[in-house]
Design an enzyme around this catalytic site. Structure first.
Site, mmCIF file in Angstrom:
data_model
loop_
_atom_site.group_PDB
_atom_site.id
_atom_site.type_symbol
_atom_site.label_atom_id
_atom_site.label_comp_id
_atom_site.label_asym_id
_atom_site.label_seq_id
_atom_site.Cartn_x
_atom_site.Cartn_y
_atom_site.Cartn_z
ATOM 1 N N ASN A 150 7.498 59.186 61.281
ATOM 2 C CA ASN A 150 6.607 58.092 61.675
ATOM 3 C C ASN A 150 5.261 58.680 62.112
ATOM 4 O O ASN A 150 5.202 59.458 63.074
ATOM 5 C CB ASN A 150 7.267 57.307 62.820
ATOM 6 C CG ASN A 150 6.456 56.099 63.206
ATOM 7 O OD1 ASN A 150 5.249 56.197 63.394
ATOM 8 N ND2 ASN A 150 7.099 54.959 63.346
ATOM 9 N N ASP A 174 2.512 56.949 63.043
ATOM 10 C CA ASP A 174 1.697 56.071 63.899
ATOM 11 C C ASP A 174 1.057 56.844 65.052
ATOM 12 O O ASP A 174 -0.059 56.560 65.485
ATOM 13 C CB ASP A 174 2.550 54.972 64.549
ATOM 14 C CG ASP A 174 3.202 54.058 63.545
ATOM 15 O OD1 ASP A 174 2.843 54.130 62.356
ATOM 16 O OD2 ASP A 174 4.082 53.278 63.957
ATOM 17 N N HIS A 192 3.601 51.871 60.730
ATOM 18 C CA HIS A 192 3.731 50.493 61.196
ATOM 19 C C HIS A 192 2.345 49.865 61.273
ATOM 20 O O HIS A 192 1.512 50.300 62.081
ATOM 21 C CB HIS A 192 4.399 50.526 62.582
ATOM 22 C CG HIS A 192 4.694 49.178 63.163
ATOM 23 N ND1 HIS A 192 5.378 49.027 64.350
ATOM 24 C CD2 HIS A 192 4.417 47.917 62.750
ATOM 25 C CE1 HIS A 192 5.495 47.740 64.633
ATOM 26 N NE2 HIS A 192 4.906 47.040 63.678
ATOM 27 N N ARG A 244 0.597 47.209 62.713
ATOM 28 C CA ARG A 244 0.836 46.196 63.742
ATOM 29 C C ARG A 244 -0.193 45.091 63.639
ATOM 30 O O ARG A 244 -1.325 45.308 63.197
ATOM 31 C CB ARG A 244 0.757 46.827 65.141
ATOM 32 C CG ARG A 244 1.879 47.802 65.442
ATOM 33 C CD ARG A 244 1.801 48.254 66.885
ATOM 34 N NE ARG A 244 2.186 47.187 67.783
ATOM 35 C CZ ARG A 244 3.384 47.072 68.363
ATOM 36 N NH1 ARG A 244 4.302 47.995 68.163
ATOM 37 N NH2 ARG A 244 3.648 46.071 69.156
ATOM 38 N N HIS A 303 -2.956 51.227 65.971
ATOM 39 C CA HIS A 303 -2.995 52.609 65.454
ATOM 40 C C HIS A 303 -3.268 52.614 63.948
ATOM 41 O O HIS A 303 -4.382 52.890 63.535
ATOM 42 C CB HIS A 303 -1.750 53.422 65.856
ATOM 43 C CG HIS A 303 -0.438 52.702 65.845
ATOM 44 N ND1 HIS A 303 0.042 52.013 64.751
ATOM 45 C CD2 HIS A 303 0.522 52.576 66.812
ATOM 46 C CE1 HIS A 303 1.229 51.513 65.040
ATOM 47 N NE2 HIS A 303 1.547 51.813 66.278
ATOM 48 N N HIS A 361 14.343 55.354 66.708
ATOM 49 C CA HIS A 361 13.695 55.010 67.974
ATOM 50 C C HIS A 361 14.233 55.868 69.106
ATOM 51 O O HIS A 361 15.430 55.865 69.373
ATOM 52 C CB HIS A 361 13.828 53.526 68.341
ATOM 53 C CG HIS A 361 12.588 53.029 69.034
ATOM 54 N ND1 HIS A 361 12.308 53.325 70.321
ATOM 55 C CD2 HIS A 361 11.529 52.337 68.553
ATOM 56 C CE1 HIS A 361 11.131 52.809 70.628
ATOM 57 N NE2 HIS A 361 10.629 52.213 69.572
ATOM 58 N N GLY A 362 13.325 56.630 69.697
ATOM 59 C CA GLY A 362 13.700 57.457 70.849
ATOM 60 C C GLY A 362 14.469 58.712 70.481
ATOM 61 O O GLY A 362 14.966 59.413 71.364
ATOM 62 N N GLY A 373 9.317 59.610 65.289
ATOM 63 C CA GLY A 373 7.884 59.787 65.445
ATOM 64 C C GLY A 373 7.481 60.502 66.713
ATOM 65 O O GLY A 373 7.092 61.672 66.703
ATOM 66 N N HIS A 374 7.583 59.802 67.831
ATOM 67 C CA HIS A 374 7.005 60.271 69.087
ATOM 68 C C HIS A 374 7.374 61.713 69.437
ATOM 69 O O HIS A 374 6.498 62.542 69.725
ATOM 70 C CB HIS A 374 7.426 59.310 70.210
ATOM 71 C CG HIS A 374 6.894 59.686 71.549
ATOM 72 N ND1 HIS A 374 5.580 59.517 71.899
ATOM 73 C CD2 HIS A 374 7.496 60.260 72.616
ATOM 74 C CE1 HIS A 374 5.391 59.946 73.134
ATOM 75 N NE2 HIS A 374 6.538 60.408 73.590
HETATM 76 N N1 PXP Z 1 11.959 53.030 63.798
HETATM 77 C C1 PXP Z 1 11.263 51.919 64.129
HETATM 78 C C2 PXP Z 1 11.643 50.633 63.485
HETATM 79 C C3 PXP Z 1 10.180 51.982 65.039
HETATM 80 O O1 PXP Z 1 9.499 50.870 65.342
HETATM 81 C C4 PXP Z 1 9.814 53.228 65.574
HETATM 82 C C5 PXP Z 1 8.655 53.343 66.501
HETATM 83 O O2 PXP Z 1 7.475 53.079 65.854
HETATM 84 C C6 PXP Z 1 10.562 54.360 65.182
HETATM 85 C C7 PXP Z 1 11.636 54.227 64.316
HETATM 86 C C8 PXP Z 1 10.244 55.725 65.714
HETATM 87 O O3 PXP Z 1 10.462 55.750 67.092
HETATM 88 P P1 PXP Z 1 10.003 57.004 67.943
HETATM 89 O O4 PXP Z 1 8.520 57.053 67.860
HETATM 90 O O5 PXP Z 1 10.524 56.705 69.306
HETATM 91 O O6 PXP Z 1 10.625 58.214 67.305
#
Ligand code: PXP
Length: 244
Positions: free
Chosen positions: A12, A14, A48, A50, A55, A195-196, A217-218
């Protein structure tokens, strides 16, 4: 149902655009980052667009489409505006996510029971033009039961609650992800997760054999500050490979 044990990584980007938009500079260039991420072995690029364009910008989506060599996974809200953009850009995959303007990041999965008609309409409209739709949902069996009626070939399970808990609570969350994955897989739905996820917890999620793709991503962009995006990508791929 699972035919393959391969686990793919979607990175990701973003968070790279977040840094750029903090000062409205042309750098860091997301296309340069994509080249390095792809050369390091990532399977897909996730971005993404938004509603508030905080971003990724519209022009980024078109530029990334032209530039990337792997696969585009476009995350978007279930709105008519986003459906029109997706049909114009034609990403391989669209991940439909819930969106609230005031949130820091996507905070939980789509409630496809409450929004059944809208999500079904968006999914079918994207299916019709050949885009693979994934629905970002909680690891919840009741939500998954509705997926066949909606017609999405894939889901992405929200791993944020799992990632944000510890100890016994985390084990409960992990088992919810396992149960949801097994149930969705038994219905013939491709299961992704995200996510996370970070350099400590990805191994455990990657061990679930039916999961086919992780979107991260993060943690990777944060790691890239210290080791660069190429090493950050290779390190994550290494964790995923060791889990399989
Ligand atoms: N999957 C989805 C659907 C998300 O919205 C996000 C965050 O943009 C991610 C994965 C990646 O999450 P993270 O940035 O916490 O790794």
């Amino acid at each position: 149902m699972t035919m393959t044990n391969k686990l793919e990584l979607g990175v990701n980007i973003d968070h790279i655009a977040n840094i750029r938009q903090a000062r409205f500079t042309p750098y860091p260039d997301i296309l340069d980052a994509i080249t390095i991420i792809e050369e390091a072995g990532a399977d897909a690029i996730t971005l993404h667009l938004r509603e508030d364009r905080r971003h990724i910008q519209d022009a980024d989506v078109y530029a990334v489409r032209k530039h990337l060599k792997t696969r585009m996974n476009l995350e978007m809200a279930a709105t008519d505006e986003m459906v029109a953009i997706a049909k114009d850009v034609m990403p391989e995959d669209v991940c439909v996510v819930p969106e609230k303007r005031e949130e820091l990041t996507t905070e939980g999965g789509l409630d496809i029971i409450a929004q059944f008609d809208r999500v079904q309409r968006v999914t079918q409209s994207l299916n019709d033009v050949g885009i693979n739709v994934s629905l970002f949902i909680e690891p919840d069996i009741e939500q998954i039961k509705r997926i066949p009626d909606i017609g999405a070939p894939k889901i992405e399970l929200h791993t944020g609650t799992y990632a944000n808990t510890t100890g016994a609570e985390r084990e409960v969350e992990f088992q919810r992800i396992v149960a949801a994955t097994e149930f969705a897989d038994s219905l013939g739905i491709q299961v992704n997760a995200g996510h996370g996820l970070d350099y400590d917890n990805t191994h455990e999620v990657a061990m679930i054999p039916q999961i086919r793709e992780l979107n991260i991503g993060h943690a990777m962009i944060a790691r890239a500050i210290f080791v660069g995006i190429e090493a950050a990508t290779r390190e994550m791929l290494d964790i995923m490979r060791k889990a399989r």
